[in-house]
Structure formats: structure tokens, C-alpha cells
Design a protein around this motif. Structure first.
Motif, PDB file in Angstrom:
ATOM      1  N   GLU A   1       0.848  -1.192   0.000  1.00  0.00           N
ATOM      2  CA  GLU A   1       0.000   0.000   0.000  1.00  0.00           C
ATOM      3  C   GLU A   1       0.888   1.249   0.000  1.00  0.00           C
ATOM      4  O   GLU A   1       1.697   1.416  -0.904  1.00  0.00           O
ATOM      5  N   ASP A   2       0.765   2.111   1.019  1.00  0.00           N
ATOM      6  CA  ASP A   2       1.548   3.350   1.009  1.00  0.00           C
ATOM      7  C   ASP A   2       2.841   3.242   1.812  1.00  0.00           C
ATOM      8  O   ASP A   2       3.482   4.243   2.107  1.00  0.00           O
ATOM      9  N   LYS A   3       3.246   2.038   2.133  1.00  0.00           N
ATOM     10  CA  LYS A   3       4.465   1.834   2.943  1.00  0.00           C
ATOM     11  C   LYS A   3       5.569   1.181   2.125  1.00  0.00           C
ATOM     12  O   LYS A   3       5.322   0.403   1.197  1.00  0.00           O
ATOM     13  N   ALA A   4       6.808   1.505   2.504  1.00  0.00           N
ATOM     14  CA  ALA A   4       7.985   0.815   1.979  1.00  0.00           C
ATOM     15  C   ALA A   4       8.727   0.203   3.158  1.00  0.00           C
ATOM     16  O   ALA A   4       8.871   0.838   4.216  1.00  0.00           O
ATOM     17  N   PHE A   5       9.166  -1.036   2.995  1.00  0.00           N
ATOM     18  CA  PHE A   5       9.914  -1.757   4.024  1.00  0.00           C
ATOM     19  C   PHE A   5      11.360  -1.903   3.536  1.00  0.00           C
ATOM     20  O   PHE A   5      11.609  -2.597   2.549  1.00  0.00           O
ATOM     21  N   ILE A   6      12.281  -1.246   4.210  1.00  0.00           N
ATOM     22  CA  ILE A   6      13.690  -1.263   3.808  1.00  0.00           C
ATOM     23  C   ILE A   6      14.447  -2.209   4.729  1.00  0.00           C
ATOM     24  O   ILE A   6      14.523  -1.981   5.944  1.00  0.00           O
ATOM     25  N   VAL A   7      14.995  -3.273   4.164  1.00  0.00           N
ATOM     26  CA  VAL A   7      15.697  -4.284   4.942  1.00  0.00           C
ATOM     27  C   VAL A   7      17.162  -3.882   5.100  1.00  0.00           C
ATOM     28  O   VAL A   7      17.889  -3.758   4.110  1.00  0.00           O
ATOM     29  N   LEU A   8      17.582  -3.671   6.358  1.00  0.00           N
ATOM     30  CA  LEU A   8      18.964  -3.302   6.677  1.00  0.00           C
ATOM     31  C   LEU A   8      19.687  -4.521   7.231  1.00  0.00           C
ATOM     32  O   LEU A   8      19.523  -4.888   8.395  1.00  0.00           O
ATOM     33  N   ASN A   9      20.463  -5.147   6.381  1.00  0.00           N
ATOM     34  CA  ASN A   9      21.065  -6.444   6.647  1.00  0.00           C
ATOM     35  C   ASN A   9      21.985  -6.452   7.866  1.00  0.00           C
ATOM     36  O   ASN A   9      21.802  -7.231   8.801  1.00  0.00           O
ATOM     37  N   ALA A  10      22.993  -5.601   7.876  1.00  0.00           N
ATOM     38  CA  ALA A  10      23.975  -5.611   8.961  1.00  0.00           C
ATOM     39  C   ALA A  10      23.440  -4.980  10.241  1.00  0.00           C
ATOM     40  O   ALA A  10      23.925  -5.286  11.338  1.00  0.00           O
ATOM     41  N   SER A  11      22.459  -4.125  10.132  1.00  0.00           N
ATOM     42  CA  SER A  11      21.850  -3.508  11.312  1.00  0.00           C
ATOM     43  C   SER A  11      20.814  -4.414  11.963  1.00  0.00           C
ATOM     44  O   SER A  11      20.371  -4.145  13.083  1.00  0.00           O
ATOM     45  N   ASN A  12      20.396  -5.469  11.249  1.00  0.00           N
ATOM     46  CA  ASN A  12      19.347  -6.374  11.743  1.00  0.00           C
ATOM     47  C   ASN A  12      18.051  -5.625  12.072  1.00  0.00           C
ATOM     48  O   ASN A  12      17.430  -5.854  13.114  1.00  0.00           O
ATOM     49  N   ILE A  13      17.662  -4.750  11.159  1.00  0.00           N
ATOM     50  CA  ILE A  13      16.429  -3.993  11.337  1.00  0.00           C
ATOM     51  C   ILE A  13      15.706  -3.849   9.996  1.00  0.00           C
ATOM     52  O   ILE A  13      16.294  -4.069   8.931  1.00  0.00           O
ATOM     53  N   ILE A  14      14.441  -3.464  10.086  1.00  0.00           N
ATOM     54  CA  ILE A  14      13.675  -3.061   8.907  1.00  0.00           C
ATOM     55  C   ILE A  14      13.094  -1.688   9.197  1.00  0.00           C
ATOM     56  O   ILE A  14      12.381  -1.500  10.187  1.00  0.00           O
ATOM     57  N   LYS A  15      13.428  -0.727   8.359  1.00  0.00           N
ATOM     58  CA  LYS A  15      12.861   0.612   8.482  1.00  0.00           C
ATOM     59  C   LYS A  15      11.572   0.682   7.673  1.00  0.00           C
ATOM     60  O   LYS A  15      11.542   0.286   6.502  1.00  0.00           O
ATOM     61  N   VAL A  16      10.518   1.164   8.301  1.00  0.00           N
ATOM     62  CA  VAL A  16       9.239   1.347   7.624  1.00  0.00           C
ATOM     63  C   VAL A  16       9.063   2.837   7.365  1.00  0.00           C
ATOM     64  O   VAL A  16       9.177   3.655   8.282  1.00  0.00           O
ATOM     65  N   VAL A  17       8.803   3.182   6.102  1.00  0.00           N
ATOM     66  CA  VAL A  17       8.603   4.589   5.744  1.00  0.00           C
ATOM     67  C   VAL A  17       7.363   4.727   4.887  1.00  0.00           C
ATOM     68  O   VAL A  17       6.882   3.754   4.291  1.00  0.00           O
ATOM     69  N   ASP A  18       6.826   5.945   4.830  1.00  0.00           N
ATOM     70  CA  ASP A  18       5.804   6.262   3.848  1.00  0.00           C
ATOM     71  C   ASP A  18       6.509   6.305   2.490  1.00  0.00           C
ATOM     72  O   ASP A  18       7.452   7.063   2.294  1.00  0.00           O
ATOM     73  N   ARG A  19       6.060   5.501   1.555  1.00  0.00           N
ATOM     74  CA  ARG A  19       6.784   5.361   0.290  1.00  0.00           C
ATOM     75  C   ARG A  19       6.766   6.625  -0.559  1.00  0.00           C
ATOM     76  O   ARG A  19       7.617   6.790  -1.446  1.00  0.00           O
TER      77      ARG A  19
END
Length: 343
Positions: free
Chosen positions: A89-107
Motif C-alpha cells: 500500500e503506502d508503505k515501503a519496508f527497507i531491509v537493513l542487513n547488517a543492522s538487523n532492522i527493517i525501516k518502515v517509511v511512507d513510500r
């Protein structure tokens, strides 16, 4: 007189309907944010340094922004090694490999919404299916599941083998079991039961997987041959074509009714229903060792080529026509590795 009034009434109504129709058209064309109607360029950054970034270039190539996450979130770093990106939908999920996180942003505005951290073990790729975010993890060799709206952790699916790129088709998940030139299987997962249903054997050197029109396409390339598999997602059986002349095919991307791929410095294309590989390149780019085609994508008839520049400076992205004409060149962040249509 009565007929005249009727005619005028009909004429006025027609004008009103036309006006409403035009207003509706204009409204649909209004961008949803500064980063709508363009392509997002994912720059992974240097390992061990939280300098991953996302660049933006408009579809008409007239607008370019080098670091949209940093611009919109000045007090927040994106992270270390931006591996991949997916939309819901209106979100983007950015996978940060070495940080072990996923940033969620408004796309469309790229304002930060949330950070997912739970049970991520070297996350690689993600896809959203029926309101759930599925993420592959290379250390745990599992797929972790999150609510795509609340970001709550929901569970995990054991794959027990290399878990890389992931796509959804026909209500199922297809996970590429290979990386860095090795691997020859695709695991099929039933998201209803969270179980691995079956394993489809392909060819060694699996490197790309795409969904198109309900089918799943898998590209494999090694020193002996290149092989393209088409998986029927109703039966999970595969048919294939191969070439022993064109070996080491990589970077498959599907645009419209064509499959694009690379070998060395060449860009190739064949029809979705091709019965043989195309062994003649559309064009070739300048060789820059392993940095060449560090990122590759084809979107709306334009070829996007990402050169990592040896991770010694800004990455270089070139946008080219399918005949190799250079349309635009921009300097981006470190290690441009992917291109994502954001319309």
C-alpha cells in the motif's frame, strides 16, 4: 419554449458532468508525495558503517534527489547495508542487513514510521502477502513474519537452508535457496499453515526469481550453462530452457512481456514465452570489474545500471534505452544495488 428549456438543461448537465470528469482526472494525477511517480534507488552503503541511503529519480528523469531518507528524517540514520526494499500500500519496508532492522517509511513522503527489530537474524529480502510481512534471514535460515500494519512479530517459518530472495504467487511464497553463485532449489511455503510445502530443484547458480502473471520465473547461471525455469504455481512444477553457449546469466528482471538479464558487460532480452535464450546482447556497458551491474533493473522500457565504483566513492547510476543510448547519469550513495518503481 419548453423544448428550448429542456435543451438548455441537457446542455448544462453535460457541461457539469464533463467538468466533474475532468476534475476526477486531475485529482488522480496529483502526486501522493515528493517521491511518487519515479524510481527509488537503494544504496547499500559500506559494511560496518551506517551510511545506507535511498535516492530518487522521477520517471521523466528531470528530478533527482540523492538521499531522500536523510532529507526527510534529519535526526535518524537509515542503517548499515540496505539489502532490499518491498512495498505494501503506502508503505515501503527497507531491509537493513547488517543492522538487523527493517525501516518502515511512507513510500511517497519517505517519513519514517517505525523500526522492526524482533527476531531478525541478518535479514535479506521481504514480501507482503495478505497483510503480513515475510522476511528471509540468512543466519537463522528462517522466514520471520510480522503484521504489515502494526509491525508486531507473529512467528517464524523454518526453511533450514539458504533463504534469499522471496516472491509471492497464487497465495504462496517462493524462496530462493541460493546466493553468491551456489544453490539449486526453491522452497514453496504455504502461509496458511506456515509450513514449507515442497522444494523445487532447479539448476546450480540460482540468482534471480520474479513473479509475472501468476507464474514464477527463476534464472540460474554457472560456468557450464544458463537455465531459465518457469514454475506453474498451481502445480508447483517447472519447465525450462537453457543455453550452453551463453553461460553465467545474472540479474533477471521482467518488464512488460520481456525478460532482461546480463552476462559480463552485456544486457540481453527475450520474450516471456521464449523457447531459447537470446545470445546476442542488446548493448554492452563499460567494464568496471565486479562493480559493473552491481545493481540492475528495467522499468518501463528503461535500463537502470548501478556501478558500485569499488565502494571507494559515490556509486554511479546510468539510465539507458534498450538500445544502449545513455539517457541520464547520476552520482548516488555507496553501492547502488536495486531499483524500485514507485508509482
Amino acid at each position: 419554449m419548453k423544448l428550448k428549456h429542456v435543451f438548455l438543461g441537457i446542455f448544462a448537465s453535460a457541461l457539469l458532468l464533463a467538468s466533474c470528469s475532468n476534475d476526477d482526472t486531475v485529482e488522480k494525477d496529483v502526486p501522493l508525495g515528493a517521491y511518487d511517480n519515479g524510481v527509488l534507488i537503494l544504496n547499500e552503503g559500506n559494511f560496518g558503517t551506517p551510511n545506507a541511503s535511498v535516492s530518487y529519480i522521477s520517471n521523466d528523469l528531470t528530478v533527482f534527489m540523492e538521499d531522500v531518507f536523510g532529507t526527510e528524517n534529519t535526526a535518524e540514520e537509515l542503517g548499515d547495508i540496505a539489502q532490499s526494499l518491498s512495498f505494501s500500500e503506502d508503505k515501503a519496508f527497507i531491509v537493513l542487513n547488517a543492522s538487523n532492522i527493517i525501516k518502515v517509511v511512507d513510500r511517497y513522503t519517505f517519513k519514517s514510521l517505525a523500526t522492526i527489530t524482533e527476531n531478525l537474524k541478518n535479514p535479506r529480502y521481504s514480501v507482503v502477502l495478505e497483510g503480513k510481512l515475510y522476511v528471509t534471514n540468512s543466519i537463522s535460515k528462517a522466514v520471520t513474519i510480522y503484521d504489515a500494519k502494526t509491525y508486531a512479530y507473529l512467528g517464524s517459518i523454518a526453511i533450514n537452508k539458504t533463504s534469499e530472495k522471496i516472491v509471492s504467487a497464487n497465495g504462496k511464497l517462493y524462496i530462493m535457496n541460493g546466493a553468491y553463485g551456489s544453490g539449486n532449489t526453491v522452497t514453496v511455503v504455504n502461509p496458511q499453515s506456515n509450513n514449507a510445502m515442497s522444494v523445487i530443484t532447479v539448476e546450480n547458480g540460482i540468482n534471480s526469481i520474479e513473479e509475472k502473471n501468476g507464474s514464477v520465473y527463476v534464472l540460474c547461471g554457472n560456468t557450464v550453462k544458463s537455465k531459465l525455469f518457469k514454475i506453474d504455481t498451481k502445480t508447483d512444477t517447472a519447465t525450462s530452457i537453457e543455453s550452453t553457449t551463453l553461460t553465467k546469466a545474472l540479474n533477471m528482471d521482467i518488464d512488460g512481456d520481456k525478460i532482461y538479464y546480463t552476462k559480463g558487460t552485456g544486457v540481453y532480452a527475450m520474450a516471456l514465452n521464449a523457447t531459447t535464450f537470446s545470445e546476442t546482447p542488446l548493448f554492452s556497458v563499460t567494464d568496471n570489474s565486479w562493480s559493473t551491474f552491481y545493481g540492475f533493473g528495467v522499468i518501463d522500457g528503461k535500463v537502470y545500471s548501478g556501478d558500485a565504483n569499488g565502494f571507494t566513492g559515490a556509486g554511479i547510476v546510468k539510465v539507458l534505452s534498450t538500445t544502449g543510448t545513455e539517457l541520464k547519469t547520476v552520482a548516488v550513495g555507496m553501492g547502488p544495488n536495486g531499483f524500485y518503481s514507485n508509482n
